[in-house]
Scaffold this motif. Structure first.
Motif, mmCIF file in Angstrom:
data_model
loop_
_atom_site.group_PDB
_atom_site.id
_atom_site.type_symbol
_atom_site.label_atom_id
_atom_site.label_comp_id
_atom_site.label_asym_id
_atom_site.label_seq_id
_atom_site.Cartn_x
_atom_site.Cartn_y
_atom_site.Cartn_z
ATOM 1 N N VAL A 1 0.849 -1.188 0.000
ATOM 2 C CA VAL A 1 0.000 0.000 0.000
ATOM 3 C C VAL A 1 0.886 1.239 0.000
ATOM 4 C CG1 VAL A 1 -1.825 1.276 1.196
ATOM 5 C CG2 VAL A 1 -1.745 -1.234 1.356
ATOM 6 N N THR A 2 0.586 2.180 -0.883
ATOM 7 C CA THR A 2 1.281 3.464 -0.893
ATOM 8 C C THR A 2 0.247 4.580 -0.873
ATOM 9 O OG1 THR A 2 3.146 2.564 -2.144
ATOM 10 C CG2 THR A 2 2.890 4.964 -2.118
ATOM 11 N N ILE A 3 0.349 5.465 0.117
ATOM 12 C CA ILE A 3 -0.596 6.569 0.280
ATOM 13 C C ILE A 3 0.049 7.862 -0.219
ATOM 14 C CG2 ILE A 3 -2.025 7.875 1.911
ATOM 15 C CD1 ILE A 3 -2.767 4.962 1.930
ATOM 16 N N SER A 4 -0.698 8.633 -1.002
ATOM 17 C CA SER A 4 -0.207 9.938 -1.451
ATOM 18 C C SER A 4 -1.317 10.970 -1.346
ATOM 19 C CB SER A 4 0.312 9.866 -2.891
ATOM 20 O OG SER A 4 -0.698 9.416 -3.769
ATOM 21 N N THR A 5 -0.900 12.234 -1.256
ATOM 22 C CA THR A 5 -1.824 13.361 -1.157
ATOM 23 C C THR A 5 -1.667 14.239 -2.387
ATOM 24 O OG1 THR A 5 -1.581 13.369 1.256
ATOM 25 C CG2 THR A 5 -2.533 15.337 0.252
ATOM 26 N N VAL A 6 -2.798 14.671 -2.946
ATOM 27 C CA VAL A 6 -2.780 15.538 -4.130
ATOM 28 C C VAL A 6 -3.615 16.773 -3.827
ATOM 29 C CG1 VAL A 6 -3.281 15.756 -6.585
ATOM 30 C CG2 VAL A 6 -2.571 13.536 -5.646
ATOM 31 N N VAL A 7 -3.061 17.942 -4.122
ATOM 32 C CA VAL A 7 -3.787 19.203 -3.947
ATOM 33 C C VAL A 7 -3.787 19.936 -5.279
ATOM 34 C CG1 VAL A 7 -3.941 21.385 -2.704
ATOM 35 C CG2 VAL A 7 -3.079 19.341 -1.527
ATOM 36 N N THR A 8 -4.974 20.327 -5.731
ATOM 37 C CA THR A 8 -5.098 21.078 -6.978
ATOM 38 C C THR A 8 -5.893 22.350 -6.724
ATOM 39 O OG1 THR A 8 -7.158 19.997 -7.659
ATOM 40 C CG2 THR A 8 -5.084 18.947 -8.309
ATOM 41 N N GLY A 9 -5.747 23.337 -7.618
ATOM 42 C CA GLY A 9 -6.525 24.570 -7.511
ATOM 43 C C GLY A 9 -6.032 25.478 -6.406
ATOM 44 N N THR A 10 -6.705 26.624 -6.276
ATOM 45 C CA THR A 10 -6.349 27.599 -5.245
ATOM 46 C C THR A 10 -7.624 28.185 -4.647
ATOM 47 O OG1 THR A 10 -6.273 29.403 -6.871
ATOM 48 C CG2 THR A 10 -4.196 28.252 -6.400
ATOM 49 N N PHE B 1 -5.160 4.749 7.783
ATOM 50 C CA PHE B 1 -3.902 4.037 7.570
ATOM 51 C C PHE B 1 -3.091 4.003 8.858
ATOM 52 C CE2 PHE B 1 0.627 3.866 6.305
ATOM 53 C CZ PHE B 1 0.616 2.638 5.634
ATOM 54 N N ASN B 2 -2.682 2.798 9.230
ATOM 55 C CA ASN B 2 -1.754 2.589 10.349
ATOM 56 C C ASN B 2 -2.200 3.323 11.619
ATOM 57 O OD1 ASN B 2 0.510 1.482 11.569
ATOM 58 N ND2 ASN B 2 1.845 3.205 10.982
ATOM 59 N N GLY B 3 -3.489 3.182 11.946
ATOM 60 C CA GLY B 3 -3.985 3.692 13.213
ATOM 61 C C GLY B 3 -4.501 5.106 13.217
ATOM 62 N N SER B 4 -4.490 5.786 12.056
ATOM 63 C CA SER B 4 -4.891 7.196 12.035
ATOM 64 C C SER B 4 -5.719 7.515 10.799
ATOM 65 C CB SER B 4 -3.657 8.110 12.047
ATOM 66 O OG SER B 4 -2.871 7.899 13.190
ATOM 67 N N LEU B 5 -6.502 8.580 10.901
ATOM 68 C CA LEU B 5 -7.184 9.137 9.735
ATOM 69 C C LEU B 5 -6.162 9.694 8.759
ATOM 70 C CD1 LEU B 5 -10.235 11.243 10.981
ATOM 71 C CD2 LEU B 5 -10.287 9.339 9.367
ATOM 72 N N VAL B 6 -6.357 9.439 7.483
ATOM 73 C CA VAL B 6 -5.518 10.037 6.449
ATOM 74 C C VAL B 6 -6.108 11.367 6.007
ATOM 75 C CG1 VAL B 6 -4.638 9.772 4.105
ATOM 76 C CG2 VAL B 6 -4.674 7.802 5.655
ATOM 77 N N ASN B 7 -7.401 11.382 5.759
ATOM 78 C CA ASN B 7 -8.064 12.597 5.263
ATOM 79 C C ASN B 7 -8.654 13.409 6.410
ATOM 80 O OD1 ASN B 7 -10.137 10.533 5.622
ATOM 81 N ND2 ASN B 7 -11.521 11.923 4.531
#
Length: 324
Positions: free
Chosen positions: A88-97, A299-305
């Motif tokens: 499993v690989t978790i990533s975060t993406v942010v777009t826009g302003t 993931f791994n005991g915590s909220l990701v989002n």
């Protein structure tokens, strides 16, 4: 002195008003009782899911000893998990302003055994209106990774097969089936039965939708689809928090959670916007799950989002997870 006839109509009007108010109160009382029964009061059907699955499963899945050994040999970082059964690989993406900012989270998952992707129900119980947070269900099942499921407990229709066991066989909509060979397919629930799916090697199903990507293309008309448009439920149109599953290949999936309703952090996306995110991740198929306040990645005991920008999870009835 006023004639008595000027008083009588007023008394009749008062009786009419009182009668109307009583009727309205009784009507509202009936509606309240119905709403509580329909959306709040728990209706358990199977109160020990673990025991039920042990007694009814015909699938040889990864046993606990093997899973424990795999987890013991796993490597975990803040955003990755590598074991013999799953990566499993978790990533975060942010777009826009500004108020157009969209923030979403991607879990790229590869499996060596399709049964490593499991399902769990809130409170280890199957039925309507039985809820816990995604994090609590995940913790109860030793999950390293989890997302919210389809909120099957909001309705009494749909085909529900979980961990190789049939729980409900009331075909009503477009579903998604996970097979033991690692393939994942969108299907028409009304054209088959749970037993037929099980015989064909289905391990899990989810029942929400719609499919938003098929054969790598955005599905036409998804902005017009309504899911469960009954009392107490939102439309799924517009910019919303979203959860979706994408299929890249057999045993290679991506899970996406888009936060929303939080201007400046994440506005959410339309179904078409979600489909385009999935296209960008290279999926051939993508399917929409329950969203809004339910959209949660763990993931791994915590909220990701950050659900609704408040960090507070809404209860749901089920999760998909990988044991760690």
């Amino acid at each position: 002195m006023r004639p008595s006839t000027t008083v009588k109509p007023r008394r009749r009007r008062r009786r009419v008003i009182i009668g109307s108010a009583l009727a309205l109160t009784l009507a509202l009382g009936g509606t309240t009782t119905w709403a509580l029964e329909r959306f709040v009061i728990e209706h358990p059907e199977i109160t020990d899911v673990d025991a039920y699955e042990a007694a009814n499963s015909t699938v040889t899945a990864t046993d606990d000893a093997t899973a424990d050994a795999s987890a013991a040999d796993a490597t975990v970082t803040d955003s990755t998990y590598d074991s013999d059964d799953a990566d499993v690989t978790i990533s975060t993406v942010v777009t826009g302003t500004g108020d157009d900012t969209v923030t979403y989270y991607v879990a790229d998952v590869t499996l060596t055994d399709a049964t490593a992707l499991r399902s769990a129900f809130a409170k280890n119980t199957f039925g309507e209106n039985i809820t816990e947070t995604t994090s609590d269900i995940a913790a109860d099942n030793n999950a390293i990774f989890a997302i919210n499921g389809d909120y099957y407990g909001f309705r009494d229709t749909g085909i529900v097969i979980r961990n190789g066991v049939v729980y409900r066989d009331e075909g009503a909509r477009q579903g998604l089936a996970f097979y033991l060979d690692g393939s994942v397919q969108v299907y028409d629930e009304t054209a088959t039965t749970a037993d037929e799916l099980l015989a064909d090697g289905v391990w899990n199903t989810v029942s929400f939708g719609p499919a938003i990507v098929e054969d790598g293309a955005v599905v036409d008309g998804i902005e017009d689809v309504e899911i469960d448009t009954n009392v107490g439920n939102h439309s799924i149109q517009g910019d919303q928090p979203r959860t979706a599953i994408g299929v890249i290949d057999d045993n290679h999936l991506v899970f996406v959670v888009v936060d929303g309703r939080s201007p400046g952090y994440s506005a959410g996306v339309t179904l078409t916007g979600l489909a385009e995110i999935m296209q960008g991740l290279g999926v051939t198929t993508a399917y929409n799950l329950d969203g809004g306040g339910s959209s949660t990645m763990y993931f791994n005991g915590s909220l990701v989002n950050d659900p609704l920008g408040t960090g507070t999870e809404r209860g749901t009835s089920d999760i998909l997870y990988i044991e760690g």
